[in-house]
Design a protein around this motif. Structure first.
Motif: not given
Length: 993
Positions: A483-484, A487, A480, A464-465, A460-461
């Motif tokens: 990120r959701n 996941e 948000r 996103v990054n 996940c990191w």
């Protein structure tokens, strides 16, 4: 040409030079670079096809007919160049290095020693040729492929100019629509002819991976070998033929490795075929998009294809992402990643529309679309797969709650080891996977794959990054959602996909290992050394219906059949009958089947032998597996072979013949009924049947058959033959008498050049029998052929016969001349080299297998060496070694003499007599990944755990070939444990006898 514009002149010149290049596509490197350089610039002009598309061109251009025709030709040629450069993937440029000249074969195929780790030049010609040159090579291949090339012989030398032509013609391309079998030409090589022009659908939907490289990665075989094998399999060459007569093309791989490559190739072709079918279906339905097309073309396995295509299958309700796209939320999702500053989710709210009525529903829809994008991205999936390889991933099984309440206790106890089981997927054994799968299918076990939370957090990191980091600053509410989405993609889409992939990979590997183990055991059993020259008594044990007896002669003829009742109080009276039969037919060997009443029957014969009841005969007995004997006894083949015998007596005959000639008898039975496998009912039956049939074909071919005495059933399993061809051979033999030489096989109906090429090297001729027949029918042929043998010219020219007309038949005298080389393993395509080698050493073809031949060969090899002699004869080392083996092996040589014979005994040991530490000899019954079962003569096989089978205890031959123990091998073992209540014996291997 003077009236043409300057531009048309240049294009016409380019066309003329292109035609020259097509006629001889590979010149010297310096000349080709100078000629192709300007054409590569011409090929990059995209304007010329557009001008030719305009229809009013005919009226506007006052040109001559020749000029118009040439301009049109140039336009079409340039358009083909542009389209092919766009559509043709990189793996179509792979050149398959097959069939170069003998003296240059190894240089073309194998990478040089100083270039280890780099791609062979023959497989990668991109740095040397321009794009236009590649297209010319591809087109030149299609033009010339309709003609018969020189065959990929390991023996017949090819001229240098032919080598250059073959380099261009062997430029590799998958241009068949659905991998259908290609019709063969009438040439002796049976070389396939590809359709000129190819298939547009196939060119439009090529895979995004290189089949040669992927095949090399899967099988751990060099890429140049994989490229050769792809072509050899496409030309319908059989595994025995490739393994024996094309060793230099496959880097001396064994038959098992070839079979593994063939299976992997079929799997990749299946994926490609199903992918193209799915693409065509989606395109017809209007569902095919650019992203979906890329995702489909990236699929390498069926699991990946199912994952990508599942939402688009007929009857699917559609995914959450699809429903969100139908609501028009896809632009919002893409904008969040690319241009989030201008995104306003409130503008998508529609109070009266389900799914858009609130901002929360809009955010959920965007989240589902983003999750779908993440889960189908190739880089994202590659990252998570690589991450899982570095972490501890385990498979766990537990007792199902339903089975614990209501279930068969016996079945539940069988899986006691897996009630609370956990193991790393990298360390789990194949038999454990098959056991877990069987327990899950019986609803006794529940199975799951456990991926640690650390994998999810790091994934996940990274998403996103790194991978999906927005190009602009994101507001907190958008961050948000991102990120959701990540996941959600992991939990709902990627994690289940990984679990399916892990389970599928483990199951596939376990099934393949089980099938390969079955194949190895079957080979070991088929190659058991035959017991020649003995009269045998076969015994099929039984209680109520008695023991069936059959006495067969050393030539497998049935001498007598009977039934005796040994276990109904008539043992003494029946002993007199058995003794009378043994003395009457001078039989001193008894073969007992290991079925019902085997131990009692063995004890009965052992007691009589110990009392010397059969004196003066020194009688011995052995136990053989009767698996499949009952099925064979009622089969049509058995009824045809023994029409007057009762089926019960046929099984006794089969049991005796399994010792006399195991290969000839066991091929009559379907391989899966022989019973030397593990979890054979749980694996793919298609894969199992294909592998076992291939092993039988390999064993029968390598042993060889005498064409004039072998049965029709045995002939079916020779490489290149089938049931119809075997039947035609038998009919020809019955009509015309025995075959005199291999060339006569070409006269058999239905046996074409390709079939002859595949089977000729595995068919033998008994020279004494042929000479006797020829003396009776045509005596002058014997003296004539012997004179030719002395001159070293008795072998027919394979090349001439291959290029001759199909309908032309040799004269009766010419076709009836025996050839001494026909009794060897030398292929007819190598006869000319064998003749030159005989003249080099001063040998005579009539001295094959004699000590004088070996001395002459050794004298030449000591002077020039094997490589020097091969170079002098213009052939390869592998071909020369095969010729030497054929010339030095004695007449009637059988490779099975190096394998183990049945274990003959005179006494018996009871189960209660076993003691820990006792040293016994036994015979391997079956081999599995977790151990080897050994028959030590006590009625129950003992188990040698795999941890007790070390390399130091194996013979040197098995260490060199990396082989374990197989059925039929005699071993010396030590008793480690005896569990009398459970009838379990644990053994330790001391040595292989």
């Amino acid at each position: 040409m003077s009236s043409l514009p300057r531009r048309v002149k240049s294009e016409a010149k380019a066309l003329a030079s292109d035609d020259d290049e097509l006629s001889s596509p590979l010149n010297s490197s310096s000349e080709s670079e100078e000629e192709w350089e300007p054409k590569s610039k011409t090929a990059k002009r995209p304007r010329l096809p557009k001008k030719n598309v305009a229809k009013p061109k005919k009226v506007a251009a006052p040109q001559s007919a020749v000029a118009r025709k040439r301009v049109k030709k140039v336009a079409v040629k340039e358009e083909i160049v542009m389209l092919t450069m766009v559509l043709m993937p990189s793996w179509q440029d792979v050149s398959v290095p097959v069939a170069p000249a003998e003296e240059k074969r190894m240089q073309l195929l194998k990478p040089k020693e100083e270039d280890v780790g780099t791609e062979p030049k023959t497989l990668n010609q991109k740095p040397e040729l321009s794009k236009k040159a590649k297209i010319n090579l591809f087109q030149g291949k299609n033009r010339n492929s309709v003609e018969c090339d020189e065959k990929p012989s390991t023996s017949v030398p090819v001229a240098g100019n032919q080598v250059k032509q073959e380099k261009s013609e062997e430029d590799f391309a998958f241009d068949e629509p659905a991998f259908k079998k290609i019709k063969l030409t009438t040439c002796a090589e049976g070389k396939p002819v590809k359709n000129v022009g190819g298939n547009k659908v196939k060119e439009e939907f090529e895979m995004n991976w290189d089949i040669v490289q992927v095949l090399s990665e899967i099988t751990n075989v060099e890429s140049w070998v994989c490229a050769n094998l792809i072509r050899l399999f496409q030309e319908e060459n059989t595994i025995p033929f490739i393994a024996r007569y094309r060793k230099e093309l496959i880097n001396n791989l064994e038959a098992d490795a070839l079979r593994e490559v063939q299976q992997a190739l079929e799997e990749l072709r299946t994926v490609a075929k199903k992918t193209h079918t799915m693409i065509q279906k989606l395109k017809k339905e209007g569902k095919l998009s650019g992203c979906l097309l890329t995702a489909l073309l990236n699929c390498r396995t069926l699991e990946e294809l199912d994952h990508v295509s599942a939402p688009y299958k007929t009857g699917s309700k559609g995914t959450k992402a699809q429903r969100a796209k139908q609501l028009g939320l896809e632009p919002a999702a893409l904008s969040l990643l690319q241009n989030p500053m201008e995104l306003n989710l409130f503008s998508y709210v529609r109070p009266n529309t389900t799914g858009l009525s609130t901002i929360q529903e809009v955010e959920a829809g965007v989240q589902h679309i983003l999750a779908d994008i993440f889960a189908k991205d190739k880089d994202t999936l590659d990252f998570i797969r690589k991450l899982c390889q570095q972490r501890y991933i385990c498979i766990q099984s537990a007792l199902a709650k339903v089975s614990s309440k209501s279930g068969n206790e016996k079945d539940i106890d069988k899986f006691q080891l897996y009630h609370e089981f956990s193991c790393n997927i990298k360390n789990i054994q194949h038999h454990q996977i098959l056991a877990i799968n069987r327990g899950e299918n019986l609803k006794i076990l529940t199975v799951k794959v456990n991926i640690p939370d650390g994998v999810k957090n790091e994934f996940c990191w990274w998403c996103v990054n790194e991978r999906w980091r927005p190009k602009q600053f994101l507001k907190p509410e958008f961050m948000r959602i991102l990120r959701n989405s990540v996941e959600d993609a992991y939990k709902r889409l990627i994690y289940p996909l990984l679990c399916r992939e892990f389970r599928s990979k483990l199951t596939s590997d376990a099934e393949k290992e089980s099938v390969m183990m079955f194949g190895r055991n079957l080979r070991q059993l088929l190659l058991t050394s035959p017991v020649r020259g003995r009269t045998l008594m076969g015994v099929d044990p039984g209680y109520r219906h008695g023991c069936k007896l059959a006495i067969i002669s050393p030539t497998s003829q049935i001498l007598h059949t009977d039934v005796v009742y040994l276990h109904s109080g008539q043992g003494f009276r029946e002993a007199e009958k058995i003794k009378r039969l043994l003395l009457q037919y001078n039989c001193s060997t008894v073969v007992i089947g290991n079925g019902t009443a085997c131990r009692e029957t063995e004890a009965y014969f052992a007691d009589l032998i110990m009392k010397k009841y059969f004196a003066p005969l020194d009688v011995v007995y052995c136990i053989v597996s009767e698996a499949g004997a009952s099925i064979y006894s009622v089969s049509p083949e058995a009824s045809k072979e023994m029409p007057d015998l009762d089926p019960n007596l046929r099984s006794a005959v089969s049991i005796a013949r399994r010792v006399q000639d195991p290969l000839a008898e066991l091929v009559k039975i379907e391989p899966k009924h022989i019973g030397v496998g593990m979890y054979q009912h749980d694996v793919s039956q298609t894969l199992l049947k294909a592998t076992l049939d291939s092993v039988v074909e390999e064993c029968v071919s390598f042993v060889g058959v005498d064409i004039n005495i072998c049965s029709e059933i045995l002939l079916r399993h020779i490489a290149g033959l089938n049931a119809n061809r075997a039947k035609n051979i038998i009919e020809w033999r019955e009509k015309n008498g025995p075959f005199i030489n291999r060339e006569q096989l070409k006269e058999v109906k239905g046996l074409g050049p390709k079939s002859f090429q595949q089977c000729a090297g595995f068919i033998r001729f008994n020279q004494e029998y042929i000479k006797t027949f020829c003396r009776m029918t045509c005596p002058f042929l014997i003296s004539d052929s012997s004179k030719k043998a002395e001159l070293g010219s008795q072998a027919p020219s394979t090349k001439a016969s291959a290029q001759g007309k199909k309908k032309s038949k040799p004269t009766p005298c010419a076709s009836r001349q025996p050839n001494p080389l026909d009794q060897t393993c030398i292929h007819p395509e190598s006869y000319d080299i064998a003749v030159r080698f005989l003249s080099l050493i001063g040998g005579n073809a009539n001295d094959i297998g004699k000590s004088d031949m070996q001395q002459k060969i050794n004298a030449v090899l000591q002077k020039e060496g094997l490589e020097g002699t091969a170079k002098r004869l213009n052939t390869t080392v592998h071909t020369l070694q095969l010729i030497i083996d054929g010339l030095t092996q004695p007449e009637g040589f059988d490779i099975r003499t190096d394998f183990d014979k049945p274990d003959f005994k005179r006494s018996i040991v009871c189960f209660e007599d076993l003691r820990v530490g006792a040293v016994l000899t036994g015979k391997v019954e079956n081999a599995t990944p977790f151990g080897v079962f050994v028959d030590i003569g006590v009625g129950k096989a003992g188990l040698i755990p795999v941890r007790n089978i070390t390399e130091a205890k194996l013979s040197k031959v098995k260490r060199r070939k990396s082989l374990g123990l197989g059925p039929g091998e005699r071993v010396e073992v030590k008793v480690l444990n005896v569990d009398i209540p459970r009838l379990r014996i644990t053994l330790d291997l001391i040595r292989v006898l």
